[in-house]
Design a protein around this motif. Structure first.
Motif, short mmCIF file in Angstrom:
data_model
loop_
_atom_site.label_atom_id
_atom_site.label_comp_id
_atom_site.label_asym_id
_atom_site.label_seq_id
_atom_site.Cartn_x
_atom_site.Cartn_y
_atom_site.Cartn_z
N LEU A 40 45.34 79.01 15.70
CA LEU A 40 46.14 77.69 15.43
C LEU A 40 47.97 78.19 15.73
CD1 LEU A 40 47.40 74.38 16.95
CD2 LEU A 40 45.46 73.96 14.53
N ARG A 41 47.45 78.64 14.12
CA ARG A 41 48.64 79.36 13.15
C ARG A 41 49.55 79.97 13.76
NH1 ARG A 41 48.59 79.93 6.67
NH2 ARG A 41 50.68 81.60 6.46
N SER A 201 49.98 73.32 11.41
CA SER A 201 48.76 73.77 11.81
C SER A 201 47.90 73.27 10.60
CB SER A 201 48.52 75.02 12.07
OG SER A 201 49.08 75.67 10.58
N SER A 205 44.47 70.74 11.37
CA SER A 205 42.97 71.11 11.41
C SER A 205 42.35 70.19 10.57
CB SER A 205 43.03 72.44 10.12
OG SER A 205 43.99 72.13 8.99
#
Length: 444
Positions: A40-41, A201, A205
């Motif tokens: 995701l990052r 991100s 999370s």
């Protein structure tokens, strides 16, 4: 726009971030550089940093009256459009649409500002700046609301304002002809935008722990750092070659910025492989890559077909083979030789094609290739960082808490000690950099 009424955080049914179709528990079996949170990052890093590079590029081209300016602006808009499905995969279609609606104000404002400066229209400049500030305020509210406070609105707004200042100040210094300061600002802004990927991100999370692992681990930090250096290299290479071909006054200063990028790459490799190996890398990188890209720009400007062919061959064949072999050897076969050579070759071909299409006036194709080439750098970063983390796992053990409080896009408290060390190292390298390295210029 009332964000609190519009946004109900939901993880979309079809996640577009690689590797996020499974739960965090299943993802724990993934390599530490490929967990759900790190992927995701990396996705956010790629899109946000490409936005930054294209924003500066388009503003310069607008001010310079470059015929490619319109396509540069189109590429910037395409980048924003690509963000929509990523945001929608986390916050639903309404969330993705709201994000892009706000983001479009940024692109329009920066483009309008460049045009206003060129026209010396103070009223138009102020209108553009007001539009950018509207983006900052609305996006800060969006992020604070969407993440349910995991990314505080005040911190997000302040960091977005900082990002906008980097873009505007880089451009203003460029217009003033203070090129060293402009490219100093450019490099700092590139680093800052990667902080956004980390913070956003991290907030997502924390909000959806069943779907996303912690992205800000030592391995995640390392992958992000390698991605940043690689992506920055590609963006600077394209600026340098176009400016070399055009005989631009800032050509030498873009190359100075490339020198800073090379030194940071060297230091990153030295931290794991030692000084001797890192120096071998620099010799290879400079002599078969950076210098040859300049040779290609010079040969194209002087219409020296033989020199052009030699430069292209060196980049796509000799350098690709030598660097691929270097990386394969250094990582003890963790980067397979044939695949690594092919990856470097794909990078070099994208660099050459982007430049040649620009020279030929096919600006739409040039920016399509640019965007493909930019994405390739993140594939290379993923492969290299994954190999190094696998080779030296003890250097990337996660001793930080699973979740840390967020303070905004630019804050450090959401990042591990490894990232703090990397940023400190980068700062020391940057402050200690030598005087400008002037290269032989370009078009006569």
């Amino acid at each position: 726009m009332k964000m609190k009424k519009l946004l109900l955080p939901v993880v979309g049914a079809s996640l577009l971030v690689p590797g996020i179709g499974s739960t965090v528990l299943a993802a724990e079996e993934a390599p530490p550089t490929e967990t759900t949170g790190v992927e995701l990052r990396a996705t956010l890093d790629s899109l946000l940093s490409e936005h930054y590079a294209l924003a500066v590029d388009s503003m310069m081209k607008i001010y310079d009256g470059d015929e490619a300016a319109e396509e540069a602006m189109a590429a910037l808009d395409e980048n924003a459009a690509d963000m929509e499905p990523v945001i929608a995969s986390v916050y639903g279609e309404d969330g993705g649409a709201a994000f892009v609606e706000i983001f479009d104000k940024h692109n329009m404002g920066t483009d309008d500002y460049a045009a206003a400066v060129k026209a010396d229209d103070a009223a138009m400049q102020q209108e553009a700046l007001d539009q950018v500030q509207s983006f900052v305020d609305e996006m800060g509210e969006f992020l604070g609301t969407a993440t349910e406070g995991n990314l505080p609105e005040d911190g997000a707004t302040a960091a977005l304002r900082e990002h906008e200042d980097y873009v505007q100040n880089t451009f203003d210094l460029y217009v003033e002809g203070d090129y060293e300061a402009a490219y100093t600002m450019y490099l700092e802004g590139f680093t800052q935008i990667f902080g956004a990927g980390s913070a956003i991100s991290g907030a997502i999370s924390a909000q959806f722990p069943d779907q996303f692992s912690d992205p800000n681990t030592p391995a995640g930090d390392f992958r992000s750092t390698v991605n940043r250096i690689a992506a920055e290299h590609f963006a600077l290479a394209q600026l340098s070659m176009a400016k070399g071909f055009n005989g631009s006054a800032d050509f030498d200063f873009v190359n100075w910025a490339q020198d800073q990028n090379v030194e940071e790459f060297r230091a990153a490799l030295a931290s794991v492989y030692g000084e001797e190996a890192s120096n071998q890398f620099v010799e290879l990188w400079n002599n078969e890559h950076i210098t040859v890209q300049g040779d290609l720009a010079n040969a194209t400007a002087s219409e020296d077909e033989q020199a052009k062919e030699q430069a292209v061959s060196t980049l796509t064949s000799t350098f690709a083979t030598d660097l691929g072999t270097f990386l394969n050897t250094a990582t003890e076969d963790r980067m397979p030789l044939d695949e690594t050579i092919a990856g470097v070759e794909a990078h070099e071909q994208s660099v050459v094609d982007t430049f040649q299409q620009y020279v030929n006036g096919d600006y739409a194709a040039s920016y399509d290739t640019y965007r493909t080439g930019y994405a390739i750098m993140f594939d290379i970063g993923k492969g290299l960082s994954g190999a190094i983390v696998d080779q030296f796992p003890e250097n990337f053990e996660n001793t930080a808490p699973d979740k840390m409080p967020s303070t905004g896009l630019g804050g450090m408290s959401g990042q591990s000690n490894t990232m703090v060390l990397w940023v400190a190292l980068s700062t020391l390298i940057f402050m200690a950099a030598g005087t400008l390295t002037y290269r032989q210029t370009k078009k006569q």
